[in-house]
Design an enzyme around this catalytic site. Sequence first.
Site, PDB file in Angstrom:
ATOM      1  NE  ARG A  50     -22.172 -13.121  16.860  1.00  0.00           N
ATOM      2  CZ  ARG A  50     -22.110 -13.612  18.085  1.00  0.00           C
ATOM      3  NH1 ARG A  50     -21.089 -14.386  18.426  1.00  0.00           N
ATOM      4  NH2 ARG A  50     -23.051 -13.360  18.957  1.00  0.00           N
ATOM      5  CG  ASP A  52     -28.323 -17.332  11.356  1.00  0.00           C
ATOM      6  OD1 ASP A  52     -27.468 -17.211  12.251  1.00  0.00           O
ATOM      7  OD2 ASP A  52     -29.545 -17.131  11.544  1.00  0.00           O
ATOM      8  NE  ARG A 202     -33.777 -17.955   7.973  1.00  0.00           N
ATOM      9  CZ  ARG A 202     -33.121 -19.009   8.462  1.00  0.00           C
ATOM     10  NH1 ARG A 202     -31.983 -18.835   9.134  1.00  0.00           N
ATOM     11  NH2 ARG A 202     -33.616 -20.212   8.304  1.00  0.00           N
TER      12      ARG A 202
END
Length: 255
Positions: A50, A52, A202
């Site tokens: 999933r 972002d 990230r």
Amino acid sequence: MPRFALEVEYHGAPFAGWQRQADQPSVQGAIEDALAKLEPGPHTIAAAGRTDAGVHAIAQVAHCDLQKDWDPFRLSEALNYHLKPQPVAIRRAALVPDDWHARFSALERRYVFRLLMRRAPATHDAGLVWQVSQRLDPDAMRQAAAYLIGKHDFTTFRSSICQAASPVKTLDELTIEEVDGWSGPELRFFLRARSFLHNQVRSFVGTLERVGAGSWAPEDVRAALEARDRAACGPVCPPQGLYLAGVQYPEDPFG
């Protein structure tokens, strides 16, 4: 009901992420809406990851259950017709067993992150890279990245809203390559793991950028990891350089 695997490519900029949301555009919502134009719905699809808001995919994998025994090529063509003009494409479709699951059958996820190093604003790669204005030290970043490989408690590099049951994950690869990209010198980060925590990639890249810029020493990354404290993490980099690049299964569903 036949089950089909879908290999999906998308540009993440217009979407609030993969997951369907009531009041914002999503990649899942776009594909489910396209499916509803082929067969009466509602449709609910599942994906390997999933992503972002703003994150892209080269080879996301999802599955759907349909009533008709579609030819996989015709299914991909029909979906692509109804997905226009949104930046989402079904690259391939394949018939899979009823118990095959895009998320739970996956053995590994692969991500790529693109970091562009130049002062002038990017034009052709705008929205597709994270841009920094200075050259970074890739050797120092590689030294720091080595501390992250293996099985660890990654609490430091986990979003505070992460819903994973445990912060312990095994990172199989984190390599950094220098590339002469279309827009200038790039660093490309290649990451592999069975699964990732929310914002883990990230968080890694944003922290390693601080090492490359000289603000952190490589050993500071080891200290941050061992702290098991979100406050010890470096900055979380923006999403536009991140791509879900592939998903591995016991057998390739697309042959």
